[in-house]
Scaffold this active site. Structure first.
Site, mmCIF file in Angstrom:
data_model
loop_
_atom_site.group_PDB
_atom_site.id
_atom_site.type_symbol
_atom_site.label_atom_id
_atom_site.label_comp_id
_atom_site.label_asym_id
_atom_site.label_seq_id
_atom_site.Cartn_x
_atom_site.Cartn_y
_atom_site.Cartn_z
ATOM 1 N N SER A 173 2.266 -4.124 9.537
ATOM 2 C CA SER A 173 2.670 -3.120 8.547
ATOM 3 C C SER A 173 2.100 -1.748 8.913
ATOM 4 O O SER A 173 0.921 -1.615 9.240
ATOM 5 C CB SER A 173 2.160 -3.528 7.162
ATOM 6 N N TYR B 297 0.856 -1.189 0.000
ATOM 7 C CA TYR B 297 0.000 0.000 0.000
ATOM 8 C C TYR B 297 0.893 1.240 0.000
ATOM 9 O O TYR B 297 0.789 2.108 0.847
ATOM 10 C CB TYR B 297 -0.929 -0.025 1.227
ATOM 11 N N HIS C 148 6.710 -3.935 -12.522
ATOM 12 C CA HIS C 148 8.061 -3.771 -13.071
ATOM 13 C C HIS C 148 8.675 -5.164 -13.043
ATOM 14 O O HIS C 148 8.439 -5.931 -12.104
ATOM 15 C CB HIS C 148 8.837 -2.791 -12.185
HETATM 16 P P1 NAD Z 1 6.830 1.362 -2.230
HETATM 17 O O1 NAD Z 1 8.212 1.485 -1.706
HETATM 18 O O2 NAD Z 1 5.978 2.578 -2.191
HETATM 19 O O3 NAD Z 1 6.077 0.148 -1.483
HETATM 20 C C1 NAD Z 1 5.775 0.247 -0.184
HETATM 21 C C2 NAD Z 1 4.769 -0.843 0.203
HETATM 22 O O4 NAD Z 1 5.409 -2.113 0.250
HETATM 23 C C3 NAD Z 1 4.199 -0.583 1.561
HETATM 24 O O5 NAD Z 1 2.834 -0.926 1.588
HETATM 25 C C4 NAD Z 1 4.949 -1.498 2.484
HETATM 26 O O6 NAD Z 1 4.204 -1.936 3.542
HETATM 27 C C5 NAD Z 1 5.303 -2.660 1.561
HETATM 28 N N1 NAD Z 1 6.612 -3.207 1.950
HETATM 29 C C6 NAD Z 1 7.754 -2.526 2.166
HETATM 30 N N2 NAD Z 1 8.753 -3.361 2.513
HETATM 31 C C7 NAD Z 1 8.198 -4.596 2.533
HETATM 32 C C8 NAD Z 1 8.717 -5.872 2.848
HETATM 33 N N3 NAD Z 1 9.996 -6.039 3.207
HETATM 34 N N4 NAD Z 1 7.864 -6.920 2.755
HETATM 35 C C9 NAD Z 1 6.582 -6.758 2.409
HETATM 36 N N5 NAD Z 1 6.033 -5.566 2.120
HETATM 37 C C10 NAD Z 1 6.834 -4.507 2.184
HETATM 38 O O7 NAD Z 1 6.905 0.722 -3.670
HETATM 39 P P2 NAD Z 1 6.403 1.358 -5.049
HETATM 40 O O8 NAD Z 1 7.243 2.537 -5.401
HETATM 41 O O9 NAD Z 1 4.921 1.482 -5.000
HETATM 42 O O10 NAD Z 1 6.804 0.182 -6.041
HETATM 43 C C11 NAD Z 1 6.046 -1.013 -6.098
HETATM 44 C C12 NAD Z 1 6.256 -1.650 -7.465
HETATM 45 O O11 NAD Z 1 5.710 -0.799 -8.472
HETATM 46 C C13 NAD Z 1 7.704 -1.880 -7.829
HETATM 47 O O12 NAD Z 1 7.788 -3.046 -8.592
HETATM 48 C C14 NAD Z 1 8.024 -0.664 -8.710
HETATM 49 O O13 NAD Z 1 9.080 -0.868 -9.614
HETATM 50 C C15 NAD Z 1 6.705 -0.503 -9.440
HETATM 51 N N6 NAD Z 1 6.447 0.826 -9.976
HETATM 52 C C16 NAD Z 1 6.440 1.890 -9.116
HETATM 53 C C17 NAD Z 1 6.117 3.152 -9.601
HETATM 54 C C18 NAD Z 1 5.984 4.301 -8.614
HETATM 55 O O14 NAD Z 1 5.083 5.111 -8.784
HETATM 56 N N7 NAD Z 1 6.813 4.382 -7.575
HETATM 57 C C19 NAD Z 1 5.845 3.342 -10.966
HETATM 58 C C20 NAD Z 1 5.839 2.221 -11.824
HETATM 59 C C21 NAD Z 1 6.140 0.972 -11.302
#
Ligand code: NAD
Ligand code: MG
Length: 324
Positions: A47, A21, A104
């Site tokens: 979490s 999330y 990704h």
């Molecule tokens: P993020 O760092 O925002 O994710 C955080 C979430 O992951 C939180 O809900 C947290 O509770 C959970 N989390 C964190 N560490 C954890 C762990 N060790 N075990 C289980 N859950 C854990 O991530 P993001 O930037 O949303 O990226 C998520 C995916 O989306 C990745 O594959 C990224 O490459 C892809 N992506 C992201 C964006 C972006 O807007 N940042 C854009 C395109 C693709």
């Protein structure tokens, strides 16, 4: 290019779960909820994001319950933790015909994820923009472009389900481009390292420093080399390079061609090709996994140095004065 083509509600027949999330998980879960999809958010026990998700009207389950109750998973936790998350929470609970969708391809292509040997669907759906933009453009009805890939369609329904899911999160108005896991992963890494977050930002910092070295004020240098970037990128975003060239003065355009001609060379192209070799061979992935294993030492060091440098101090001061 896949666009809206009649109503495809096939995702309503699946039990959708968003894992994570954060940047992407939160907007995707909220868009699904607003679109009438009964989605679950899966988070580890304890979490910190759980209370926010519940407050925002979502059902939160831990991985054990979530894996039991759901069958269409969007994996939106950080790339570097996905491989361990699957080992700890997923593989031993996998049921045939579950679907796993990534935003990704890093962990699948380079990070040692071993999902392919299981009888499940493997797909990719990647918004071409940050989660914040996905939410905003969902609410405005504009949508964001996205890319999708079907790596393994075990159920025979993955393609249809991905397109339906894309509709509900706001990735179908602009269109979905079809790619492969490998192409998405390599191009995404190269783009963010060179064009988006790496060299472009470095050129901004170097040009800031050049003006300051010559005695010009840091505020003035910041306006000219950093702040105004936003307006230029907005022009490109709206109407491409051509639109940007039309909107700037001929003086700016001529000077820009001249500077690029005289300040860059073929050696730079060769270095870019070599950098791409390093991404394709998995060398970058190895270095990132090693860095993550060391507690992101270099990443935190670089982040701190930038913050403490003149450009970092200048932007904080300008924020305080209300310019930014
Ligand atoms: P993020 O760092 O925002 O994710 C955080 C979430 O992951 C939180 O809900 C947290 O509770 C959970 N989390 C964190 N560490 C954890 C762990 N060790 N075990 C289980 N859950 C854990 O991530 P993001 O930037 O949303 O990226 C998520 C995916 O989306 C990745 O594959 C990224 O490459 C892809 N992506 C992201 C964006 C972006 O807007 N940042 C854009 C395109 C693709
Ligand atoms: Mg990226």
């Amino acid at each position: 290019m896949i666009k809206i083509d009649g109503k495809n509600e096939s995702i309503k027949k699946r039990k959708v779960a968003v894992i994570g999330y954060g940047n992407q998980g939160r907007p995707q879960a909220l868009n699904l909820k607003d679109g009438g999809i009964d989605a679950t958010v899966i988070l580890r026990k304890g979490s910190p994001s759980a209370s926010l998700a519940v407050k925002e009207g979502l059902r939160v389950l831990n991985p054990e319950e979530g894996m039991k109750k759901c069958d269409f998973f969007i994996v939106l936790i950080p790339d570097e933790v996905q491989t361990d998350f699957f080992k700890e929470h997923v593989y031993h609970r996998i049921r045939e015909e579950q679907s796993f969708v990534f935003a990704h391809g890093f962990s699948y292509v380079f990070g040692g994820l071993e999902l392919k040997k299981y009888p499940v669907d493997i797909g990719l759906l990647s918004p071409k923009g940050p989660g914040k933009a996905l939410r905003e453009r969902f609410l405005s009805g504009e949508g964001l472009p996205g890319v999708m890939a079907v790596e393994k369609d075990f159920t025979g329904l993955l393609r249809e389900n991905l397109i339906s899911y894309a509709f509900y999160v706001g990735l179908l108005q602009k269109g979905l481009f079809e790619t492969t896991f490998r192409e998405e992963t390599v191009c995404d890494l190269f783009g963010e390292q060179i064009s988006l977050c790496g060299l472009t930002v470095d050129v901004m910092k170097r040009s800031f420093s050049a003006l300051v070295r010559r005695g010009y004020s840091a505020e003035m240098a910041y306006f000219e080399t950093v702040f105004e970037m936003k307006a230029i990128v907005d022009l490109i975003y709206k109407d491409g390079l051509e639109g940007m060239r039309k909107a700037i003065s001929d003086t700016a355009e001529f000077g820009a061609y001249l500077a690029v001609e005289e300040l860059t060379d073929k050696k730079m192209d060769r270095r870019l090709d070599q950098w791409l070799d390093g991404i394709e061979s998995g060398d970058f992935a190895r270095r990132w996994i090693e860095e993550y294993g060391k507690g992101k030492e270099k990443l935190y060091f670089e982040r701190k140095s930038e913050k403490e440098s003149l450009i970092g101090r200048t932007e904080r001061a300008m924020k305080e004065k209300g310019y930014l």
